[in-house]
Design an enzyme around this catalytic site. Structure first.
Site, PDB file in Angstrom:
ATOM      1  N   GLY A  35     -20.231  11.977  11.150  1.00 45.04           N
ATOM      2  CA  GLY A  35     -21.061  10.772  11.091  1.00 45.04           C
ATOM      3  C   GLY A  35     -20.870  10.040   9.779  1.00 45.04           C
ATOM      4  O   GLY A  35     -20.110  10.496   8.918  1.00 45.04           O
ATOM      5  N   GLY A  38     -24.448   5.492   4.486  1.00 45.23           N
ATOM      6  CA  GLY A  38     -24.214   4.793   3.208  1.00 45.23           C
ATOM      7  C   GLY A  38     -22.713   4.610   2.995  1.00 45.23           C
ATOM      8  O   GLY A  38     -21.997   4.188   3.881  1.00 45.23           O
ATOM      9  N   GLU A 106     -23.670  22.621   3.365  1.00 44.45           N
ATOM     10  CA  GLU A 106     -23.861  23.558   4.487  1.00 44.45           C
ATOM     11  C   GLU A 106     -23.800  22.795   5.814  1.00 44.45           C
ATOM     12  O   GLU A 106     -24.508  21.785   5.991  1.00 44.45           O
ATOM     13  CB  GLU A 106     -25.239  24.218   4.325  1.00 44.45           C
ATOM     14  CG  GLU A 106     -25.631  25.158   5.423  1.00 44.45           C
ATOM     15  CD  GLU A 106     -27.000  25.772   5.178  1.00 44.45           C
ATOM     16  OE1 GLU A 106     -27.686  25.403   4.188  1.00 44.45           O
ATOM     17  OE2 GLU A 106     -27.394  26.646   5.970  1.00 44.45           O
ATOM     18  N   ASP A 151     -36.799  10.159   0.582  1.00 46.72           N
ATOM     19  CA  ASP A 151     -36.276   9.615   1.846  1.00 46.72           C
ATOM     20  C   ASP A 151     -36.363  10.658   2.947  1.00 46.72           C
ATOM     21  O   ASP A 151     -35.429  10.857   3.738  1.00 46.72           O
ATOM     22  CB  ASP A 151     -34.828   9.140   1.684  1.00 46.72           C
ATOM     23  CG  ASP A 151     -34.397   8.245   2.847  1.00 46.72           C
ATOM     24  OD1 ASP A 151     -33.173   8.113   3.083  1.00 46.72           O
ATOM     25  OD2 ASP A 151     -35.288   7.699   3.541  1.00 46.72           O
ATOM     26  N   ASN A 156     -32.625  13.265   8.202  1.00 42.33           N
ATOM     27  CA  ASN A 156     -32.272  14.128   7.065  1.00 42.33           C
ATOM     28  C   ASN A 156     -32.791  15.551   7.246  1.00 42.33           C
ATOM     29  O   ASN A 156     -32.736  16.344   6.313  1.00 42.33           O
ATOM     30  CB  ASN A 156     -32.851  13.546   5.760  1.00 42.33           C
ATOM     31  CG  ASN A 156     -32.116  12.306   5.330  1.00 42.33           C
ATOM     32  OD1 ASN A 156     -30.980  12.079   5.734  1.00 42.33           O
ATOM     33  ND2 ASN A 156     -32.767  11.473   4.538  1.00 42.33           N
TER      34      ASN A 156
HETATM   35  C1  LIG Z   1     -21.555  20.078  13.954  1.00 37.88           C
HETATM   36  O1  LIG Z   1     -22.455  19.497  12.979  1.00 37.88           O
HETATM   37  C2  LIG Z   1     -22.787  18.171  13.215  1.00 37.88           C
HETATM   38  C3  LIG Z   1     -22.378  17.458  14.317  1.00 37.88           C
HETATM   39  C4  LIG Z   1     -22.779  16.123  14.396  1.00 37.88           C
HETATM   40  C5  LIG Z   1     -22.302  15.366  15.568  1.00 37.88           C
HETATM   41  O2  LIG Z   1     -21.969  15.931  16.603  1.00 37.88           O
HETATM   42  N1  LIG Z   1     -22.215  14.062  15.398  1.00 37.88           N
HETATM   43  C6  LIG Z   1     -21.708  13.237  16.501  1.00 37.88           C
HETATM   44  C7  LIG Z   1     -22.416  11.899  16.430  1.00 37.88           C
HETATM   45  C8  LIG Z   1     -21.818  10.979  17.495  1.00 37.88           C
HETATM   46  N2  LIG Z   1     -20.370  10.808  17.285  1.00 37.88           N
HETATM   47  C9  LIG Z   1     -19.826   9.894  18.305  1.00 37.88           C
HETATM   48  C10 LIG Z   1     -19.651  12.101  17.350  1.00 37.88           C
HETATM   49  C11 LIG Z   1     -20.201  13.070  16.303  1.00 37.88           C
HETATM   50  C12 LIG Z   1     -23.602  15.539  13.423  1.00 37.88           C
HETATM   51  C13 LIG Z   1     -24.007  16.286  12.316  1.00 37.88           C
HETATM   52  C14 LIG Z   1     -23.567  17.604  12.211  1.00 37.88           C
HETATM   53  N3  LIG Z   1     -23.878  18.438  11.180  1.00 37.88           N
HETATM   54  C15 LIG Z   1     -24.157  18.140   9.882  1.00 37.88           C
HETATM   55  C16 LIG Z   1     -24.098  16.846   9.352  1.00 37.88           C
HETATM   56  C17 LIG Z   1     -24.475  16.696   8.027  1.00 37.88           C
HETATM   57  C18 LIG Z   1     -24.860  17.808   7.279  1.00 37.88           C
HETATM   58  C19 LIG Z   1     -24.864  19.077   7.848  1.00 37.88           C
HETATM   59  N4  LIG Z   1     -24.517  19.207   9.128  1.00 37.88           N
HETATM   60  C20 LIG Z   1     -25.191  17.331   6.011  1.00 37.88           C
HETATM   61  C21 LIG Z   1     -25.674  18.182   4.893  1.00 37.88           C
HETATM   62  N5  LIG Z   1     -25.024  16.014   5.968  1.00 37.88           N
HETATM   63  N6  LIG Z   1     -24.595  15.620   7.181  1.00 37.88           N
HETATM   64  C22 LIG Z   1     -24.354  14.270   7.453  1.00 37.88           C
HETATM   65  C23 LIG Z   1     -23.749  13.470   6.485  1.00 37.88           C
HETATM   66  C24 LIG Z   1     -23.509  12.134   6.790  1.00 37.88           C
HETATM   67 CL1  LIG Z   1     -22.703  11.144   5.625  1.00 37.88          CL
HETATM   68  C25 LIG Z   1     -23.890  11.556   7.977  1.00 37.88           C
HETATM   69  C26 LIG Z   1     -24.518  12.363   8.897  1.00 37.88           C
HETATM   70  C27 LIG Z   1     -24.942  11.826  10.170  1.00 37.88           C
HETATM   71  C28 LIG Z   1     -24.179  12.033  11.311  1.00 37.88           C
HETATM   72  C29 LIG Z   1     -24.530  11.438  12.506  1.00 37.88           C
HETATM   73  C30 LIG Z   1     -25.692  10.664  12.558  1.00 37.88           C
HETATM   74  C31 LIG Z   1     -26.478  10.537  11.426  1.00 37.88           C
HETATM   75  C32 LIG Z   1     -26.122  11.165  10.242  1.00 37.88           C
HETATM   76  C33 LIG Z   1     -27.006  11.157   9.044  1.00 37.88           C
HETATM   77  N7  LIG Z   1     -26.943  10.142   8.231  1.00 37.88           N
HETATM   78  O3  LIG Z   1     -27.708  12.125   8.806  1.00 37.88           O
HETATM   79  C34 LIG Z   1     -24.765  13.724   8.660  1.00 37.88           C
END
Ligand SMILES: COc1cc(C(=O)NC2CCN(C)CC2)ccc1Nc1cc2c(cn1)c(C)nn2-c1cc(Cl)cc(-c2ccccc2C(N)=O)c1
Length: 302
Positions: A35, A38, A106, A151, A156
């Site tokens: 994902g 920012g 993590e 936040d 988060n």
């Molecule tokens: C297998 O683990 C994960 C799979 C997925 C997943 O399957 N995403 C799908 C979304 C739709 N697209 C089309 C395909 C991929 C999302 C987060 C996971 N895990 C994970 C993410 C993590 C962290 C730990 N674990 C930490 C620490 N930070 N982030 C993180 C960092 C940033 Cl820059 C963006 C986002 C983020 C991802 C998507 C939406 C929103 C966000 C958000 N801003 O929280 C998340």
């Protein structure tokens, strides 16, 4: 007249398939994009020797060229690197090369509470007790280390393989320097912004308690308490503490949420008082939650 030129958005250079830490020589295979948030893109990064998989936040240096942006990045790393707690996302390491800054965190394989709520519409009270008690423990740890997250939001709150909650994204966090210190500014806009932050009258740990009230309301009701289609109207509702409870909410849930959403920061209960509230002590709290059950709407209220 000549047609307006569309502003050129600089296309980011392709990231390498294998990322090398220049200092240690450790190599990481870049996996799928998890994902964006920012300036960061988040990928699965697999250590080529240990095969350990991280959530790798990658920030192109060209995206944080201004000193204020660089300082914000450095503050996020400085705050998060010091933290270690079961309900705070683990910070493994950070490094940089000529193009990017890399933060290895993590990996939480069940994404976040935001993803879960989108699939479920709203959660049951036992599930909210289960998640809120873990989130509150994480926030109590932050506050005990003089850190305000600033936040706290469902996106988060990351979910592990066993549906444990880990608080992440310290991009707006601040460290209070002394007893009674209050922050008066913030670069960035929190999702669940407290009235005292809007009013720029100084804010502290109570702003996180307000956000916990918003998170709890959103999990139970399925939408945020002050949400409207216009940011101006949402801010007006926050300032006037204008929100409503659906009749479906239990009286104890309404009571604790009202306490957390007190307009006056000093009227919001300390977190050690919150966890002793009847909502948390008089109701069933699941020991564990099943990942599959959590993301499918229950046929019957549990
Ligand atoms: C297998 O683990 C994960 C799979 C997925 C997943 O399957 N995403 C799908 C979304 C739709 N697209 C089309 C395909 C991929 C999302 C987060 C996971 N895990 C994970 C993410 C993590 C962290 C730990 N674990 C930490 C620490 N930070 N982030 C993180 C960092 C940033 Cl820059 C963006 C986002 C983020 C991802 C998507 C939406 C929103 C966000 C958000 N801003 O929280 C998340």
């Amino acid at each position: 007249r000549a047609p307006k030129a569309t502003p050129a958005v600089s296309k980011l250079p392709e990231l390498p398939a294998v990322i090398v830490d220049p200092e240690s020589g450790e190599r990481y295979r870049r996996g799928r994009l998890l994902g964006k948030g920012g300036f960061a893109r988040c990928y699965e990064l697999t250590h080529l020797d240990t095969h350990y998989v991280y959530a790798g936040k990658i920030v192109p240096k060209e995206r944080i060229s201004k000193p204020s942006q660089r300082e914000k990045m450095e503050r996020e790393i400085a705050v998060h690197a010091q933290l270690r707690h079961p309900h705070i996302v683990g910070f493994h390491k950070h490094f940089q090369d000529a193009e990017n800054i890399y933060i290895l965190l993590e990996l939480c394989r069940h994404k976040s509470l935001l993803h879960m709520l989108k699939l479920r519409k709203h959660l049951t009270e036992p599930e909210v007790r289960y998640f809120m008690l873990q989130i509150i423990e994480g926030v109590r740890y932050l506050h005990s280390h003089c850190v305000i997250h600033r936040d706290l939001k469902l996106g988060n709150m990351f979910l592990t393989d066993t549906m444990g909650v880990k608080i992440g994204d310290f991009g707006l966090a601040a460290k209070l320097e002394f007893e009674g210190d209050r922050k008066r500014t913030m670069c960035g806009t929190p999702n669940y912004i407290a009235p005292e932050v809007l009013g720029k009258i100084g804010h502290s740990f109570e702003a996180d308690v307000w956000a916990l009230g918003c998170i709890m309301y959103t999990m139970l009701v399925g939408r945020p308490p002050f949400e409207t289609s216009s940011l101006k109207e949402t801010y007006a509702r926050i300032k006037h503490n204008k929100y409503h409870f659906p009749e479906t909410l239990s009286p104890v849930a309404k009571e604790i949420i009202s306490d957390l959403l007190s307009s006056d920061p000093e009227e919001r209960p300390p977190l050690e008082v919150v966890i002793d509230h009847e909502f948390f002590t008089q109701g069933f709290v699941p020991e564990t939650l099943s990942p599959t059950a959590c993301v499918t709407a229950p046929d019957f209220p549990i």
